[in-house]
Design a protein around this motif. Sequence first.
Motif, PDB file in Angstrom:
ATOM      1  N   LEU A   1       0.626  -1.165  -0.093  1.00  0.00           N
ATOM      2  CA  LEU A   1      -0.088   0.003   0.065  1.00  0.00           C
ATOM      3  C   LEU A   1       0.865   1.181  -0.084  1.00  0.00           C
ATOM      4  CD1 LEU A   1      -2.803   1.691   0.271  1.00  0.00           C
ATOM      5  CD2 LEU A   1      -2.286   1.223   3.018  1.00  0.00           C
ATOM      6  N   VAL A   2       0.517   2.136  -0.750  1.00  0.00           N
ATOM      7  CA  VAL A   2       1.084   3.478  -0.921  1.00  0.00           C
ATOM      8  C   VAL A   2      -0.108   4.442  -0.950  1.00  0.00           C
ATOM      9  CG1 VAL A   2       2.702   5.161  -2.300  1.00  0.00           C
ATOM     10  CG2 VAL A   2       3.183   2.526  -2.127  1.00  0.00           C
ATOM     11  N   SER A   3       0.023   5.496  -0.035  1.00  0.00           N
ATOM     12  CA  SER A   3      -0.891   6.763   0.161  1.00  0.00           C
ATOM     13  C   SER A   3      -0.391   7.943  -0.329  1.00  0.00           C
ATOM     14  CB  SER A   3      -1.435   6.639   1.501  1.00  0.00           C
ATOM     15  OG  SER A   3      -1.977   7.831   1.726  1.00  0.00           O
ATOM     16  N   PHE A   4      -1.319   8.531  -1.130  1.00  0.00           N
ATOM     17  CA  PHE A   4      -1.161   9.943  -1.540  1.00  0.00           C
ATOM     18  C   PHE A   4      -1.564  10.865  -0.278  1.00  0.00           C
ATOM     19  CE2 PHE A   4      -0.697  13.916  -3.517  1.00  0.00           C
ATOM     20  CZ  PHE A   4      -0.053  14.122  -4.513  1.00  0.00           C
ATOM     21  N   ASP A   5      -0.869  11.523   0.370  1.00  0.00           N
ATOM     22  CA  ASP A   5      -0.946  12.262   1.753  1.00  0.00           C
ATOM     23  C   ASP A   5      -0.433  11.262   2.749  1.00  0.00           C
ATOM     24  OD1 ASP A   5      -2.050  14.568   0.644  1.00  0.00           O
ATOM     25  OD2 ASP A   5      -4.126  14.040   1.075  1.00  0.00           O
ATOM     26  N   ASP A   6       0.124  12.220   3.694  1.00  0.00           N
ATOM     27  CA  ASP A   6       0.500  11.654   4.885  1.00  0.00           C
ATOM     28  C   ASP A   6      -0.538  11.856   6.063  1.00  0.00           C
ATOM     29  OD1 ASP A   6       2.086  10.460   6.936  1.00  0.00           O
ATOM     30  OD2 ASP A   6       3.833  11.855   6.960  1.00  0.00           O
ATOM     31  N   PHE A   7      -0.911  11.438   7.081  1.00  0.00           N
ATOM     32  CA  PHE A   7      -1.719  11.499   8.067  1.00  0.00           C
ATOM     33  C   PHE A   7      -1.296  10.997   9.481  1.00  0.00           C
ATOM     34  CE2 PHE A   7      -2.334   7.270   6.309  1.00  0.00           C
ATOM     35  CZ  PHE A   7      -2.366   6.370   7.217  1.00  0.00           C
TER      36      PHE A   7
ATOM     37  N   GLY B   1       4.082   0.299   8.963  1.00  0.00           N
ATOM     38  CA  GLY B   1       3.729   1.931   8.867  1.00  0.00           C
ATOM     39  C   GLY B   1       3.481   2.022   7.483  1.00  0.00           C
ATOM     40  N   VAL B   2       2.760   3.016   7.074  1.00  0.00           N
ATOM     41  CA  VAL B   2       2.143   3.296   5.755  1.00  0.00           C
ATOM     42  C   VAL B   2       3.075   4.379   5.073  1.00  0.00           C
ATOM     43  CG1 VAL B   2       0.360   4.301   4.529  1.00  0.00           C
ATOM     44  CG2 VAL B   2      -0.132   3.024   6.829  1.00  0.00           C
ATOM     45  N   THR B   3       3.472   3.666   3.806  1.00  0.00           N
ATOM     46  CA  THR B   3       4.361   4.442   2.812  1.00  0.00           C
ATOM     47  C   THR B   3       3.620   5.599   2.270  1.00  0.00           C
ATOM     48  OG1 THR B   3       5.742   2.553   2.675  1.00  0.00           O
ATOM     49  CG2 THR B   3       5.655   4.027   0.604  1.00  0.00           C
ATOM     50  N   VAL B   4       4.143   6.755   2.145  1.00  0.00           N
ATOM     51  CA  VAL B   4       3.124   7.787   1.501  1.00  0.00           C
ATOM     52  C   VAL B   4       3.982   8.568   0.507  1.00  0.00           C
ATOM     53  CG1 VAL B   4       1.895   7.984   3.753  1.00  0.00           C
ATOM     54  CG2 VAL B   4       3.781   9.292   3.526  1.00  0.00           C
ATOM     55  N   ILE B   5       3.115   9.354  -0.026  1.00  0.00           N
ATOM     56  CA  ILE B   5       3.686  10.501  -0.950  1.00  0.00           C
ATOM     57  C   ILE B   5       3.141  11.750  -0.208  1.00  0.00           C
ATOM     58  CG2 ILE B   5       3.578  11.659  -3.332  1.00  0.00           C
ATOM     59  CD1 ILE B   5       4.969   8.757  -3.258  1.00  0.00           C
ATOM     60  N   ALA B   6       4.230  12.104   0.474  1.00  0.00           N
ATOM     61  CA  ALA B   6       3.895  13.468   1.203  1.00  0.00           C
ATOM     62  C   ALA B   6       3.690  14.839   0.617  1.00  0.00           C
ATOM     63  CB  ALA B   6       4.819  13.404   2.368  1.00  0.00           C
ATOM     64  N   GLN B   7       2.769  15.610   1.009  1.00  0.00           N
ATOM     65  CA  GLN B   7       2.627  17.019   0.536  1.00  0.00           C
ATOM     66  C   GLN B   7       3.183  17.725   1.787  1.00  0.00           C
ATOM     67  OE1 GLN B   7      -0.841  18.067  -1.923  1.00  0.00           O
ATOM     68  NE2 GLN B   7      -2.044  16.259  -0.723  1.00  0.00           N
ATOM     69  N   ASP B   8       3.343  19.039   1.669  1.00  0.00           N
ATOM     70  CA  ASP B   8       3.653  19.918   2.603  1.00  0.00           C
ATOM     71  C   ASP B   8       2.631  21.000   2.901  1.00  0.00           C
ATOM     72  OD1 ASP B   8       4.576  21.676   4.388  1.00  0.00           O
ATOM     73  OD2 ASP B   8       6.653  21.529   3.613  1.00  0.00           O
ATOM     74  N   PRO B   9       1.451  20.809   3.530  1.00  0.00           N
ATOM     75  CA  PRO B   9       0.465  21.620   3.497  1.00  0.00           C
ATOM     76  C   PRO B   9       0.713  23.062   4.011  1.00  0.00           C
ATOM     77  CG  PRO B   9      -0.061  20.008   5.154  1.00  0.00           C
ATOM     78  CD  PRO B   9       0.993  19.731   4.210  1.00  0.00           C
ATOM     79  N   ALA B  10       1.863  23.107   5.186  1.00  0.00           N
ATOM     80  CA  ALA B  10       2.368  24.487   5.597  1.00  0.00           C
ATOM     81  C   ALA B  10       2.886  25.333   4.411  1.00  0.00           C
ATOM     82  CB  ALA B  10       3.048  24.081   6.701  1.00  0.00           C
ATOM     83  N   ARG B  11       3.802  24.350   3.439  1.00  0.00           N
ATOM     84  CA  ARG B  11       4.401  25.091   2.584  1.00  0.00           C
ATOM     85  C   ARG B  11       3.321  25.985   1.763  1.00  0.00           C
ATOM     86  NH1 ARG B  11       9.158  22.742  -1.521  1.00  0.00           N
ATOM     87  NH2 ARG B  11       9.552  24.780  -2.575  1.00  0.00           N
ATOM     88  N   ILE B  12       2.606  24.871   1.276  1.00  0.00           N
ATOM     89  CA  ILE B  12       1.462  25.294   0.418  1.00  0.00           C
ATOM     90  C   ILE B  12       0.932  26.684   0.882  1.00  0.00           C
ATOM     91  CG2 ILE B  12      -0.755  24.793  -0.801  1.00  0.00           C
ATOM     92  CD1 ILE B  12       0.126  21.897  -0.595  1.00  0.00           C
ATOM     93  N   GLY B  13       0.587  26.761   2.094  1.00  0.00           N
ATOM     94  CA  GLY B  13      -0.149  27.855   2.613  1.00  0.00           C
ATOM     95  C   GLY B  13       0.901  29.106   2.868  1.00  0.00           C
TER      96      GLY B  13
ATOM     97  N   ARG C   1       7.216  14.208  -1.846  1.00  0.00           N
ATOM     98  CA  ARG C   1       8.584  13.241  -1.603  1.00  0.00           C
ATOM     99  C   ARG C   1       7.731  11.920  -0.853  1.00  0.00           C
ATOM    100  NH1 ARG C   1      10.316  13.594   4.306  1.00  0.00           N
ATOM    101  NH2 ARG C   1       8.704  14.904   5.560  1.00  0.00           N
ATOM    102  N   LEU C   2       8.433  10.807  -1.309  1.00  0.00           N
ATOM    103  CA  LEU C   2       8.236   9.517  -0.865  1.00  0.00           C
ATOM    104  C   LEU C   2       8.792   9.068   0.582  1.00  0.00           C
ATOM    105  CD1 LEU C   2       7.179   6.663  -1.640  1.00  0.00           C
ATOM    106  CD2 LEU C   2       9.420   6.395  -2.745  1.00  0.00           C
ATOM    107  N   ILE C   3       7.724   8.790   1.341  1.00  0.00           N
ATOM    108  CA  ILE C   3       8.443   8.407   2.589  1.00  0.00           C
ATOM    109  C   ILE C   3       8.203   6.875   2.771  1.00  0.00           C
ATOM    110  CG2 ILE C   3       8.228   8.870   5.251  1.00  0.00           C
ATOM    111  CD1 ILE C   3       7.112  11.623   4.635  1.00  0.00           C
ATOM    112  N   PRO C   4       8.994   6.232   2.665  1.00  0.00           N
ATOM    113  CA  PRO C   4       8.745   4.368   2.839  1.00  0.00           C
ATOM    114  C   PRO C   4       8.859   4.138   4.273  1.00  0.00           C
ATOM    115  CG  PRO C   4      11.149   4.973   2.354  1.00  0.00           C
ATOM    116  CD  PRO C   4      10.392   6.279   2.265  1.00  0.00           C
ATOM    117  N   ARG C   5       7.764   3.497   4.402  1.00  0.00           N
ATOM    118  CA  ARG C   5       7.765   3.065   6.170  1.00  0.00           C
ATOM    119  C   ARG C   5       7.244   1.539   6.143  1.00  0.00           C
ATOM    120  NH1 ARG C   5       3.918   8.122   6.964  1.00  0.00           N
ATOM    121  NH2 ARG C   5       5.435   9.551   7.819  1.00  0.00           N
TER     122      ARG C   5
END
Length: 334
Positions: free
Chosen positions: A270-276, A285-297, A323-327
């Motif tokens: 499983l790979v998720s778009f968005d961390d949580f 742990g869930v591998t994610v494609i992480a956005q940076d909402p703080a940077r977007i804001g 960025r890809l975060i493998p977990r």
Amino acid sequence: MNDVAAAAGVALKTVSRVVNDEPGVNPATAEKVRGAIEALGFRRNDGARTLRRGHTSSIGVIVRDLADPFYSTLTRAVEEVALTHGFLVFTGSCDESASRQRELALAFCARRVDGIIIVPVGDDQRYLEPEIHAGVAAVFVDRPATNIDADSVLVDNVGGVRKGIEHLLARGHRRIGYIGDAPEIFTAGERVRGYRETLTAAGHLIDPSLIAMASPSRQGIRAALERMLLSSPSPATALFTGNSRITVTVLRELAELEASGQGLERRPALVSFDDFDLADLLTPGVTVIAQDPARIGRTAAELLFRRMEGGNLSPVRRELPTRLIPRGSGEALP
């Protein structure tokens, strides 16, 4: 203010300068005025001040749902930038309703906000053109505006999905299911495009039975998982989920399928778009494609204040990386 001037023994203009933090007042005199203000409980009339200056030192932010951690983090970052400029931030949620968003946006403009940051909903934002021409700055985030030229801050959705699918392909997965949001949403459409393009570029045919695109519901996601993992003669060995809300529901349904004894012998990768929250504490742990909402804001707010400073500036489109975060969950083999 007349009472403050009389109590401090100074001219009315001196009180005005102190209240508005203007230079040219002797420090001792300014301190005397502040003492009188405190003693009399004087409060500045910001409504009158607004009429004189022509702006309200406020901006509006309209997102899909302020309870969503992605949007709350984004909004907080906007507030931090606004604070450095001495601005207030008004916020609202539109819940993916174009009519509600329009009502909120025009209500903010009617209250004379100086700028507005919007996650656009629907296929036409031309209703904001008169407000922009009247001087309200606008920046669109997460999705571009339609039928109107304006600044926007987006994420590289296609590139982010490409990272995740290539990550799964590199581990030997060939049957990769995709579960995404309603396709009419810009981000959902871009992400499934990234899925299709990456598989095609790798020489794999697209199997429509491995794609589910709809407004997330537990029943719909359960049906998609049963089709991809249980009913198919060639089940998916991996899943890519289009956002964190979908991912959480998928994890719940996978746990139920395992417990029900319906034939799910092992969990798919499983790979998720968005961390949580807690994604790193699950097992695996869930591998994610992480956005940076703080940077977007922050980026959106900085663009907005740049726009409010004036000048004949062409619309700017910023696309931020992921960025890809493998977990662990995305590293499971077929």
